[in-house]
Motif scaffolding. Sequence first.
Motif: not given
Length: 410
Positions: A129, A131, A210, A214, A217-218, A223, A227, A230, A239, A268
């Motif tokens: 994954p 960006p 990153w 991700k 986050e999922d 998800s 992004h 989220c 985060r 990040t």
Amino acid sequence: MLFKSLLIAAACAVGLQASAQGLVPLPPQPDGVAWPTESWPEGEVPAGIDEELSLLVRDAMATSVTEPMGQTRAIIIIHEGRLISESYADGFGPDTKQVSWSMAKSITSALVGRAVEIGLIEDIDYVMPTPFPEGDPRGEITWRQWLTMTDGLDYLEIGSTGLADNDVVQMMYGPGRFDVAQHIVDEFELAHDPGAVWNYSTAGFHLISWALQKLHEDTLHCSHLPHGECAEAMGLYERKAWARDLHAYLLFDQIGMDAQPEFDAAGTFLGGSLVWASARDFAKFGYLYLRDGVWEGERLLPEGWVDFSRRNPVSTKVNVYGAGWWLGADPAPEPAGQAATTPPFDAFSAQGHEGQTIWIVPSKDLVIVRLGLMPNGGDNWPRLYEWNQSVARLFPDVPNQEVSSAEGEG
């Protein structure tokens, strides 16, 4: 002096033969030695090397920033699971957190391994994954290609002529400093087919971080949102709280490592550059790799992951870098100057800007941590490589260490 040169030459010949055959096996935990989860068990320097080892440590601790190898702030030596030597400069001690710089790449690589082990990543040959927008060919680069720095991006770090053309400087301290991931999207196009060319890249490891975020986050069930939305839904605080969830990947609590990552303004994790920990904790991280990703009988990293990390990607001419780890020694390093040229040739290491190293030598059952401050130019890095190797050569080989031909691709 001639005798010493002959010994090194003979060892080089043995090292070349071993390199052709495979990897020196990673030694198991010695019987009766406690794991250093809470604290390091202490031991004695092997008989017959105390004087030479003390001299090497003393000389390293005595140098200033302007001298070859720079200022040394901490030295930890772990032999056969025990702490046998520990030294600090004034103002530093066992609990002082020091900056990793690019040793963070080795930690980030371990986070990927942990994610594989617990099933969050199915296969490192799958697309990672990123960006990059949908349809962008950079979005087709695999986990393996990012980990081995064969991503193919048009990016310049090693070999830059100054601050203006050094992409890591511009990314972290120039226009990209507020959002490194977006800076990578905007600035670095593909220059090579992924997998074909090795190119040292902090940017790649920031993107790996990153991607790990991700995945996190999922798991928080947002998800279905883009992004950015989220991340916004989570809130910047939540985060950044991902730092506490590193335990979900590597389980730092299980190895007793107190690590503090840094983040950019967009949230990040700067996994290519910035993790803070004490010298003793960096030694624990190195020890996890010396013990093949196993800790207190539990496998934290996939079987074969450490071997994958300490083997160069066969698709390139490079023989000094694996997957987030430097291959510490080779008689003819490619690129030249990026590794020690003397034995022991099974050494591999985490390395960071200004002279941070975690030096791991399976054939000696050895971890050496050196933290310091030195200029990156001149003869400093070759001096630091050779200092680590000089320390390692003092120690006896582990009995019955036969070279393995297993591929260990991770």
